[in-house]
Design a protein around this motif. Structure first.
Motif, PDB file in Angstrom:
ATOM      1  N   ILE A  74       5.158  34.034  36.638  1.00  0.00           N
ATOM      2  CA  ILE A  74       5.314  35.665  35.945  1.00  0.00           C
ATOM      3  C   ILE A  74       3.584  35.880  35.695  1.00  0.00           C
ATOM      4  O   ILE A  74       3.267  36.995  36.066  1.00  0.00           O
ATOM      5  CB  ILE A  74       6.000  35.382  34.514  1.00  0.00           C
ATOM      6  CG1 ILE A  74       7.499  35.217  34.641  1.00  0.00           C
ATOM      7  CG2 ILE A  74       5.586  36.562  33.698  1.00  0.00           C
ATOM      8  CD1 ILE A  74       7.978  34.904  33.381  1.00  0.00           C
ATOM      9  N   THR A  76       9.833  38.319  39.956  1.00  0.00           N
ATOM     10  CA  THR A  76       9.644  36.993  39.363  1.00  0.00           C
ATOM     11  C   THR A  76      11.043  36.414  39.213  1.00  0.00           C
ATOM     12  O   THR A  76      11.218  35.174  39.402  1.00  0.00           O
ATOM     13  CB  THR A  76       9.100  37.196  37.793  1.00  0.00           C
ATOM     14  OG1 THR A  76       9.973  38.003  37.154  1.00  0.00           O
ATOM     15  CG2 THR A  76       7.612  37.610  38.032  1.00  0.00           C
ATOM     16  N   VAL A  90       7.858  43.526  37.618  1.00  0.00           N
ATOM     17  CA  VAL A  90       7.446  42.426  37.275  1.00  0.00           C
ATOM     18  C   VAL A  90       8.671  41.438  37.317  1.00  0.00           C
ATOM     19  O   VAL A  90       8.974  40.440  37.908  1.00  0.00           O
ATOM     20  CB  VAL A  90       6.627  41.764  35.881  1.00  0.00           C
ATOM     21  CG1 VAL A  90       6.521  40.611  35.760  1.00  0.00           C
ATOM     22  CG2 VAL A  90       5.281  42.688  36.074  1.00  0.00           C
ATOM     23  N   ILE A 149      10.385  38.992  30.025  1.00  0.00           N
ATOM     24  CA  ILE A 149      10.098  38.774  31.312  1.00  0.00           C
ATOM     25  C   ILE A 149      10.598  37.239  31.623  1.00  0.00           C
ATOM     26  O   ILE A 149      11.355  36.959  32.607  1.00  0.00           O
ATOM     27  CB  ILE A 149       8.633  38.864  31.607  1.00  0.00           C
ATOM     28  CG1 ILE A 149       8.057  40.099  31.393  1.00  0.00           C
ATOM     29  CG2 ILE A 149       8.385  38.385  33.366  1.00  0.00           C
ATOM     30  CD1 ILE A 149       8.813  41.341  32.273  1.00  0.00           C
ATOM     31  N   SER A 173      14.285  35.290  33.678  1.00  0.00           N
ATOM     32  CA  SER A 173      14.375  34.052  34.526  1.00  0.00           C
ATOM     33  C   SER A 173      15.266  33.102  33.917  1.00  0.00           C
ATOM     34  O   SER A 173      16.038  32.329  34.751  1.00  0.00           O
ATOM     35  CB  SER A 173      13.025  33.699  34.758  1.00  0.00           C
ATOM     36  OG  SER A 173      12.413  34.441  35.214  1.00  0.00           O
TER      37      SER A 173
END
Length: 243
Positions: A92, A51, A47, A127, A131
């Motif tokens: 996400i 992402t 992921v 996660i 970013s």
């Protein structure tokens, strides 16, 4: 060299768990068995590796001030940075849904053992943190964004794998009653964080050495200039005395 440095710094020094303590919910809840920790860690790696580059593209070509100039000069003044959180989370959530479908299809036993924590990757702060850190670090290329996302996922994977292995072994240890469960887990996590942070001297030693060398060179140049000025003043003084 920049790719290699970013890769190892993201794994060891800027580790998502040990440096910023992101993703602690799933880190603590799914780390009771190595098998489930490996499955969740692999999902997090995938992921993050997908992402972070996707959100980098969104940031570069949609969200930043002036990012829409590729649509025409009339869009140069648009600033959509206030949509960063919404679009990042949407990206996400889409990728987590894809991972959930794949795991349920090809590894139903792992899907059942992970339970609610697999879809909760969508709201895992590690996660989203990947970013947002990518955005704040102003990473310049798509390759570096992929590198950072992959390395951050590997760092999180190593963290949950290590704590799961330790928790499996610690069941046979005589832990004091007040520290059993999360208490001893937090203590071990803190000790592991100290160990991971110790890599900082290895990965930044070259930079510090270069900076020190540059400072020494500057001091030498300044002292040389001062010596030349003193010699010139001495010559001028001698000429005046001779006259």
């Amino acid at each position: 060299m920049e790719h290699v440095e970013l890769f190892f710094k993201s794994i060891f020094i800027d580790n998502m768990v040990f440096a910023t303590f992101l993703g602690m919910c799933s880190y603590l809840a799914v780390s009771k068995k190595v098998s489930t920790a490996v499955g969740l860690g692999a999902a997090v790696i995938f992921v993050l590796a997908v992402t972070v580059p996707m959100n980098w593209l969104l940031d570069q070509y949609v969200l930043r001030p002036g990012a829409l100039t590729w649509l025409g000069p009339e869009y140069a003044d648009y600033d959509l940075s206030f949509l960063s959180f919404i679009l990042f989370i949407a990206t996400i959530a889409t990728m987590v849904q894809l991972v959930e479908i794949v795991v349920e299809k090809f590894a139903p036993s792992l899907y059942n053992s992970l339970g609610i924590f697999l879809p909760l990757i969508a709201v895992n702060c590690a996660i989203l943190g990947g970013s947002l850190f990518m955005q704040s670090r102003d990473i310049q290329t798509l390759g570096l964004a992929f590198n950072y996302g992959l390395a951050s996922g590997i760092g999180w994977f190593l963290a949950i794998l290590a704590i799961a292995a330790i928790r499996e072994k610690i069941r046979y240890s005589n832990v004091p009653a007040p520290l059993r469960g999360l208490g001893i887990t937090f203590i071990i996590t803190g000790l592991m964080a100290i160990g991971f942070m110790s890599f900082g001297g290895m990965l930044t030693g070259g930079e510090e050495k270069t900076e020190t060398t540059d400072e020494v060179a500057k001091v030498e140049v300044q002292s040389q200039d001062t010596t030349e000025e003193d010699e010139s003043l001495a010559e001028v003084s001698q000429e005046i005395n001779n006259k």
